[in-house]
Write a protein that holds these residues in place. Sequence first.
Motif, PDB file in Angstrom:
ATOM      1  N   ARG A   1       0.614  -1.337  -0.532  1.00 57.75           N
ATOM      2  CA  ARG A   1       0.126   0.157  -0.412  1.00 57.75           C
ATOM      3  C   ARG A   1       1.091   1.242   0.794  1.00 57.75           C
ATOM      4  NH1 ARG A   1      -3.765  -1.970   4.737  1.00 57.75           N
ATOM      5  NH2 ARG A   1      -5.111  -3.339   4.337  1.00 57.75           N
ATOM      6  N   LEU A   2       0.219   2.353  -0.028  1.00 55.90           N
ATOM      7  CA  LEU A   2       0.854   3.748  -0.421  1.00 55.90           C
ATOM      8  C   LEU A   2       0.016   4.568   0.950  1.00 55.90           C
ATOM      9  CD1 LEU A   2       1.187   4.554  -4.435  1.00 55.90           C
ATOM     10  CD2 LEU A   2       3.219   3.906  -2.647  1.00 55.90           C
ATOM     11  N   ALA A   3       1.238   5.256   0.982  1.00 56.74           N
ATOM     12  CA  ALA A   3       0.778   6.604   2.078  1.00 56.74           C
ATOM     13  C   ALA A   3       1.425   7.232   1.814  1.00 56.74           C
ATOM     14  CB  ALA A   3       0.588   5.767   3.802  1.00 56.74           C
ATOM     15  N   VAL A   4       0.966   9.045   1.472  1.00 56.39           N
ATOM     16  CA  VAL A   4       1.595  10.308   0.839  1.00 56.39           C
ATOM     17  C   VAL A   4       0.853  10.944   2.309  1.00 56.39           C
ATOM     18  CG1 VAL A   4       1.624  11.949  -0.755  1.00 56.39           C
ATOM     19  CG2 VAL A   4       1.030   9.509  -1.643  1.00 56.39           C
ATOM     20  N   PRO A   5       2.154  10.548   2.772  1.00 56.38           N
ATOM     21  CA  PRO A   5       2.150  12.424   3.313  1.00 56.38           C
ATOM     22  C   PRO A   5       1.942  13.800   3.453  1.00 56.38           C
ATOM     23  CG  PRO A   5       4.418  11.530   3.560  1.00 56.38           C
ATOM     24  CD  PRO A   5       3.686  11.128   2.680  1.00 56.38           C
ATOM     25  N   GLY A   6       0.852  14.582   4.351  1.00 55.53           N
ATOM     26  CA  GLY A   6       0.617  15.897   3.672  1.00 55.53           C
ATOM     27  C   GLY A   6       1.693  16.875   3.686  1.00 55.53           C
ATOM     28  N   GLY A   7       1.551  17.862   3.277  1.00 57.81           N
ATOM     29  CA  GLY A   7       2.317  18.912   2.882  1.00 57.81           C
ATOM     30  C   GLY A   7       3.124  19.298   1.628  1.00 57.81           C
ATOM     31  N   ASP A   8       4.742  19.256   1.309  1.00 55.46           N
ATOM     32  CA  ASP A   8       5.706  18.565   0.723  1.00 55.46           C
ATOM     33  C   ASP A   8       6.961  17.619   0.870  1.00 55.46           C
ATOM     34  OD1 ASP A   8       6.540  18.559  -2.151  1.00 55.46           O
ATOM     35  OD2 ASP A   8       7.757  20.947  -1.467  1.00 55.46           O
ATOM     36  N   PRO A   9       6.467  16.769   2.101  1.00 55.19           N
ATOM     37  CA  PRO A   9       7.952  16.202   2.347  1.00 55.19           C
ATOM     38  C   PRO A   9       8.410  15.512   1.752  1.00 55.19           C
ATOM     39  CG  PRO A   9       6.076  14.789   2.849  1.00 55.19           C
ATOM     40  CD  PRO A   9       5.323  15.554   2.037  1.00 55.19           C
ATOM     41  N   GLY A  10       8.470  14.894   0.240  1.00 52.72           N
ATOM     42  CA  GLY A  10       9.263  14.557  -1.007  1.00 52.72           C
ATOM     43  C   GLY A  10       9.314  12.802  -0.695  1.00 52.72           C
ATOM     44  N   HIS A  11       8.449  12.732   0.137  1.00 53.78           N
ATOM     45  CA  HIS A  11       9.210  11.109   0.467  1.00 53.78           C
ATOM     46  C   HIS A  11       7.627  10.197   0.242  1.00 53.78           C
ATOM     47  CE1 HIS A  11      13.028  11.510   1.924  1.00 53.78           C
ATOM     48  NE2 HIS A  11      13.298  10.513   2.096  1.00 53.78           N
ATOM     49  N   VAL A  12       7.501   8.810   0.189  1.00 60.52           N
ATOM     50  CA  VAL A  12       5.707   8.465   0.250  1.00 60.52           C
ATOM     51  C   VAL A  12       6.548   6.793   1.229  1.00 60.52           C
ATOM     52  CG1 VAL A  12       7.321   6.907  -1.975  1.00 60.52           C
ATOM     53  CG2 VAL A  12       3.984   7.480  -1.304  1.00 60.52           C
ATOM     54  N   VAL A  13       5.707   6.676   2.047  1.00 58.58           N
ATOM     55  CA  VAL A  13       5.798   5.042   2.630  1.00 58.58           C
ATOM     56  C   VAL A  13       5.155   4.269   1.937  1.00 58.58           C
ATOM     57  CG1 VAL A  13       5.327   3.897   4.694  1.00 58.58           C
ATOM     58  CG2 VAL A  13       6.293   7.050   5.226  1.00 58.58           C
ATOM     59  N   VAL A  14       6.302   2.891   1.703  1.00 53.85           N
ATOM     60  CA  VAL A  14       5.672   2.044   1.498  1.00 53.85           C
ATOM     61  C   VAL A  14       5.038   0.778   2.055  1.00 53.85           C
ATOM     62  CG1 VAL A  14       5.744   0.001  -0.310  1.00 53.85           C
ATOM     63  CG2 VAL A  14       6.578   2.393  -0.901  1.00 53.85           C
ATOM     64  N   GLN A  15       4.140   0.436   1.995  1.00 54.59           N
ATOM     65  CA  GLN A  15       3.364  -0.508   3.706  1.00 54.59           C
ATOM     66  C   GLN A  15       3.471  -1.021   2.639  1.00 54.59           C
ATOM     67  OE1 GLN A  15      -0.101   0.049   5.582  1.00 54.59           O
ATOM     68  NE2 GLN A  15      -0.156  -0.779   7.396  1.00 54.59           N
ATOM     69  N   ALA A  16       4.153  -3.182   2.918  1.00 54.21           N
ATOM     70  CA  ALA A  16       4.142  -4.562   2.579  1.00 54.21           C
ATOM     71  C   ALA A  16       2.517  -5.235   3.454  1.00 54.21           C
ATOM     72  CB  ALA A  16       5.300  -4.974   2.319  1.00 54.21           C
ATOM     73  N   GLY A  17       2.567  -6.034   3.086  1.00 48.92           N
ATOM     74  CA  GLY A  17       1.251  -6.842   3.910  1.00 48.92           C
ATOM     75  C   GLY A  17       1.952  -7.977   4.429  1.00 48.92           C
ATOM     76  N   THR A  18       2.828  -9.431   3.658  1.00 50.60           N
ATOM     77  CA  THR A  18       3.236 -10.541   4.186  1.00 50.60           C
ATOM     78  C   THR A  18       4.043 -10.452   4.735  1.00 50.60           C
ATOM     79  OG1 THR A  18       2.710 -10.841   1.821  1.00 50.60           O
ATOM     80  CG2 THR A  18       3.571 -12.501   2.476  1.00 50.60           C
ATOM     81  N   HIS A  19       5.422 -10.212   4.860  1.00 52.75           N
ATOM     82  CA  HIS A  19       6.366  -9.458   5.495  1.00 52.75           C
ATOM     83  C   HIS A  19       6.467  -8.604   6.892  1.00 52.75           C
ATOM     84  CE1 HIS A  19       7.994 -12.322   2.708  1.00 52.75           C
ATOM     85  NE2 HIS A  19       7.865 -13.064   4.011  1.00 52.75           N
ATOM     86  N   ARG A  20       4.859  -7.744   6.209  1.00 46.55           N
ATOM     87  CA  ARG A  20       4.613  -6.478   7.656  1.00 46.55           C
ATOM     88  C   ARG A  20       6.035  -5.379   7.879  1.00 46.55           C
ATOM     89  NH1 ARG A  20       0.599  -7.959   8.786  1.00 46.55           N
ATOM     90  NH2 ARG A  20      -0.019  -6.554  10.522  1.00 46.55           N
ATOM     91  N   SER A  21       6.463  -4.837   6.556  1.00 45.92           N
ATOM     92  CA  SER A  21       7.289  -4.125   6.940  1.00 45.92           C
ATOM     93  C   SER A  21       6.620  -2.698   6.533  1.00 45.92           C
ATOM     94  CB  SER A  21       8.472  -4.610   6.108  1.00 45.92           C
ATOM     95  OG  SER A  21       7.948  -4.088   4.245  1.00 45.92           O
ATOM     96  N   LEU A  22       8.143  -1.571   6.319  1.00 44.11           N
ATOM     97  CA  LEU A  22       7.582  -0.652   5.996  1.00 44.11           C
ATOM     98  C   LEU A  22       8.457   0.338   5.949  1.00 44.11           C
ATOM     99  CD1 LEU A  22       5.408   1.363   9.450  1.00 44.11           C
ATOM    100  CD2 LEU A  22       4.639   0.694   7.188  1.00 44.11           C
ATOM    101  N   ARG A  23       8.182   1.367   4.822  1.00 43.24           N
ATOM    102  CA  ARG A  23       9.704   1.916   4.177  1.00 43.24           C
ATOM    103  C   ARG A  23       8.996   3.274   3.375  1.00 43.24           C
ATOM    104  NH1 ARG A  23      13.992  -1.879   0.984  1.00 43.24           N
ATOM    105  NH2 ARG A  23      15.223   0.000   0.787  1.00 43.24           N
ATOM    106  N   SER A  24       9.683   4.104   3.989  1.00 42.91           N
ATOM    107  CA  SER A  24      10.127   5.127   3.785  1.00 42.91           C
ATOM    108  C   SER A  24      11.181   5.559   2.730  1.00 42.91           C
ATOM    109  CB  SER A  24      10.108   6.034   4.849  1.00 42.91           C
ATOM    110  OG  SER A  24      10.188   7.452   4.240  1.00 42.91           O
ATOM    111  N   ILE A  25      10.309   5.588   1.104  1.00 41.28           N
ATOM    112  CA  ILE A  25      11.516   6.229   0.067  1.00 41.28           C
ATOM    113  C   ILE A  25      11.289   7.937   0.154  1.00 41.28           C
ATOM    114  CG2 ILE A  25      10.958   3.969  -0.710  1.00 41.28           C
ATOM    115  CD1 ILE A  25       9.568   4.680  -2.695  1.00 41.28           C
ATOM    116  N   PRO A  26      12.221   8.226  -1.082  1.00 45.11           N
ATOM    117  CA  PRO A  26      11.977   9.487  -1.847  1.00 45.11           C
ATOM    118  C   PRO A  26      11.017   9.165  -2.641  1.00 45.11           C
ATOM    119  CG  PRO A  26      14.253   9.108  -1.253  1.00 45.11           C
ATOM    120  CD  PRO A  26      13.220   7.788  -1.452  1.00 45.11           C
TER     121      PRO A  26
END
Length: 383
Positions: free
Chosen positions: A356-381
């Motif tokens: 899944r994707l979580a896009v921060p508000g404002g203009d932070p220049g990053h997006v968070v990828v939420q992986a479901g199977t191995h339950r990980s979060l990754r913030s990427i540019p």
Amino acid sequence: MRRTWPAGVPLVGLILAGCAGSPADSGWRAWTASYSAQEGRCEATSHQLVCRTGSGGFVGRSQATGKVKWTVPPAEGGKDADLVVDSAAERAVTSSGATLSAANLRTGKAAWTRQLTYGSTFPVVIRVADGTVYVLEAPTEGAKIITLAAFRASDGKPLWHRSIAADPYGDMAVFGGRVYTSDGTEVTARDARTGDTVAASPRGVECDYLIAGGHYLVCTGSPYSAEDTFPPLQRLDPGTLRPLKTAEDTGDKPERGVISSDGVLVLYEDSAEDPGGGSWNAYDLVHPKRLWSYYDTTEEGELAGDRFLTFTPGNDAAVRDRVISIDLRAGPKGTGDAAPHLSPRYSQARGGEYPRLAVPGGDPGHVVVQAGTHRSLRSIPLP
């Protein structure tokens, strides 16, 4: 401060200071973190990542490291509903069973809980706008008379409630001082301050599902339908609820859509008879026409300014396991500044991770990828 990431695109205006306000927490950065089995859907603000936990609890995570900063314990057992995170109201809101719960995003503590009229049957639809929480709940499966209630976001004070004819599977929209619901055959607009009816759509307008964004309101077929034919895409005037001229859709099953502030609808449509691969189709709502199409295998997509973010097709070995950024008007064939951008390959973006994707508000220049199977979060540019 001005920075660039590998694609060479400028990163402007990093938002400083999370709600805890420590120097180590100054803005979104790249990181990877795991999350617990109790945590579910996550959403992002300009200052932090907020995840729902089972039974109405919350977890707040640092935008700089992904580490847990605060937790709010569960409120009550039961089926979990929406997670809505509203930076303006400084509240995260969810429900579990017949309990509506809110967390204070500034303090990281429970803000309030309130009992719903029924609430135990999924879905419970939650929206927050202008300091008010709106809840659409269903008492029994398939019921058409359900409760629409409004609560003050700061302290949960009940403001009004109405027993209305609506289908919670048709969703709810709140903007411009109005609350919009549909029972499948009629869309109703109510005054957001009082709950009084102010407009209704004319007969003959099929509206199984509502999509809203900016100041635009669109009816589509239902993503929950077992049928293989669907009512046409239809834009409505938010004031009168009369139908407006709308681009012709593909005729495929509409699964999920987002609308930009300048009136571009990006809608995922796939075959009802052979689901699994479809296309994101972009429609100009102001000058009715279809702008572009992008074949994909996921209905996960979000807006980031004037770009649309989604995952690359899982069955295309050349580009899979990446996040792609597409110019809203130029589409995947855009060139120059409007060309599509690809992230590096990430294991969290694999189709088997149900990302899944979580896009921060404002203009932070990053997006968070939420992986479901191995339950990980990754913030990427942002690509």
